[in-house]
Design an enzyme around this catalytic site. Structure first.
Site, PDB file in Angstrom:
ATOM      1  NE  ARG A 105     -10.574  73.803 -51.973  1.00  0.00           N
ATOM      2  CZ  ARG A 105     -10.379  72.617 -52.029  1.00  0.00           C
ATOM      3  NH1 ARG A 105      -9.681  72.222 -53.269  1.00  0.00           N
ATOM      4  NH2 ARG A 105     -10.793  71.691 -51.424  1.00  0.00           N
ATOM      5  CE  LYS A 140      -9.802  71.345 -24.996  1.00  0.00           C
ATOM      6  NZ  LYS A 140      -9.066  70.175 -24.370  1.00  0.00           N
ATOM      7  CE  LYS A 172     -12.383  72.952 -17.699  1.00  0.00           C
ATOM      8  NZ  LYS A 172     -11.866  72.846 -19.217  1.00  0.00           N
ATOM      9  CD  GLU A 201     -11.655  70.476 -15.370  1.00  0.00           C
ATOM     10  OE1 GLU A 201     -11.742  70.276 -16.508  1.00  0.00           O
ATOM     11  OE2 GLU A 201     -10.912  71.275 -14.663  1.00  0.00           O
ATOM     12  CG  ASP A 222      -8.962  67.300 -16.030  1.00  0.00           C
ATOM     13  OD1 ASP A 222      -8.992  67.266 -17.235  1.00  0.00           O
ATOM     14  OD2 ASP A 222      -8.131  68.198 -15.318  1.00  0.00           O
TER      15      ASP A 222
END
Length: 285
Positions: A105, A140, A172, A201, A222
Site C-alpha cells: 500500500r 502548494k 508578494k 508579484e 498575478d
C-alpha cells in the site's frame, strides 16, 4: 536558484525519510493481516497500470519494498518520465510474501501520487508546446512530500519554481505592505540576500513599472487579463523574465503562453491530484 537535474531522483536519504514516515503510520506495531500468510512463503507479483499515465516515483516504490525485504527483486519495464498505455505491465516483483503485502500500500501510494503529478504536468506542458513558455510548479504541495512532488513535475516535463522559502525570494502583497513600498521591499531583499533570485508579484501594469524600476530578476503577473499580459510583455521587452500566475487551467494556459511570457506557474500540478490507477497482483510460489 539552481534547477535539479530533470530525471535525477532526490538523494537516497531523502527518499528514506519519506518512506519511513509512510511505513510507520501504516505498520504501527505490525501487519496483523500479513500474519495470515505462511512465515516462509515466497511470492511473485505483477504491477499493471490501468490508466494512460506518465510514470514517476519508482525510487520510492523500490525503497518501500526493500525496507521490508532487502532481497526483494524488482524488474522495471519502464522508467520515470515514460508514458504508458492502460494495461501496461510496469514491473514484476519477487520476494518474501509477507514483506510484499506489507509494503504494497505504501509503495503504491507513492507511485500513484507521483505518477499523477507527472501525468498532469505533461498535459500542461503539451498545452504550451511550441511557445517557448515553461511550466512551473509552486509551493502548494502535499506537506512532507514537496521534494518528491517537485521531482514528479520534472518527470512530466515541467520545471521547478523555488523549492522553499530559502532558495529564492518572492515578494508578494503582504511583504510590500510591511516594507512600505515595492522599492523598499526590493532594496531590503538585495541587502539581505543579494545572491538569491529576486522575484516580485504585481497586480497591475503600474506595479509592473515600479518593479522594473526597482531592478528585480523576474516579475510575476498575478491574475492579469490577457490584454494586460500582452501589454506587460511589450513594456518589459525582455528586460526581465515574466511569469503568469492565477486563473491557469488547461483551457487558458495555451493562450496565456502565446502572449510571450517566459513562465506560467500552476498550483494544480501538485494539489489537484487524481491518483493513477495501479493494480498489484500477487501469486504465491
Amino acid at each position: 536558484m539552481t534547477q535539479p537535474s530533470p530525471l535525477t531522483p532526490p538523494a537516497a536519504d531523502q527518499i528514506a525519510l519519506d518512506i519511513e514516515r509512510a511505513l510507520a503510520e501504516d505498520l504501527g506495531a505490525g501487519d496483523a493481516t500479513a500474519d495470515l500468510l505462511p512465515v516462509d512463503a515466497q511470492a511473485h507479483a505483477v504491477l499493471t497500470c490501468r490508466d494512460d499515465a506518465v510514470i514517476a516515483g519508482t525510487a520510492w516504490f523500490d525503497a518501500c519494498f526493500r525496507r521490508m525485504d532487502p532481497a526483494v527483486r524488482i524488474d522495471w519495464q519502464v522508467r520515470d518520465g515514460e508514458r504508458v498505455a492502460p494495461g501496461t505491465v510496469i514491473c514484476r516483483l519477487s520476494g518474501h510474501a509477507r514483506s510484499l503485502v506489507t509494503a504494497e500500500r505504501s509503495a503504491l501510494n507513492f507511485l500513484q501520487l507521483l505518477s499523477a503529478t507527472a501525468t498532469l504536468t505533461a498535459s500542461y506542458v503539451a498545452a504550451v508546446a511550441g511557445t517557448g513558455t515553461r511550466v512551473l510548479d509552486t509551493r502548494k504541495t502535499i506537506p512532507g512530500l514537496r521534494i518528491a512532488q517537485k521531482y514528479a513535475v520534472r518527470c512530466g516535463g515541467g520545471h521547478n519554481h523555488r523549492i522553499g522559502l530559502y532558495d529564492a525570494i518572492l515578494i508578494k502583497e503582504n511583504h510590500i505592505i510591511a516594507a512600505g513600498s515595492i522599492a523598499a521591499a526590493v532594496a531590503a531583499a538585495r541587502r539581505s540576500h543579494s545572491s538569491l533570485l529576486l522575484e516580485i508579484e504585481v497586480e497591475n501594469l503600474d506595479e509592473l513599472e515600479l518593479a522594473l524600476e526597482a531592478g528585480v530578476d523576474r516579475v510575476m503577473l498575478d491574475n492579469f487579463t490577457l490584454a494586460d499580459m500582452h501589454e506587460a510583455v511589450s513594456r518589459t521587452a525582455g528586460r526581465v523574465a515574466l511569469e503568469v500566475s492565477g486563473n491557469v487551467d488547461l483551457g487558458t494556459i495555451g493562450e496565456y503562453a502565446r502572449t510571450g511570457v517566459d513562465f506560467i506557474s500552476v498550483g494544480a500540478l501538485t494539489k489537484h491530484v487524481h491518483a493513477v490507477d495501479l493494480s498489484l497482483r500477487l501469486q504465491l510460489g
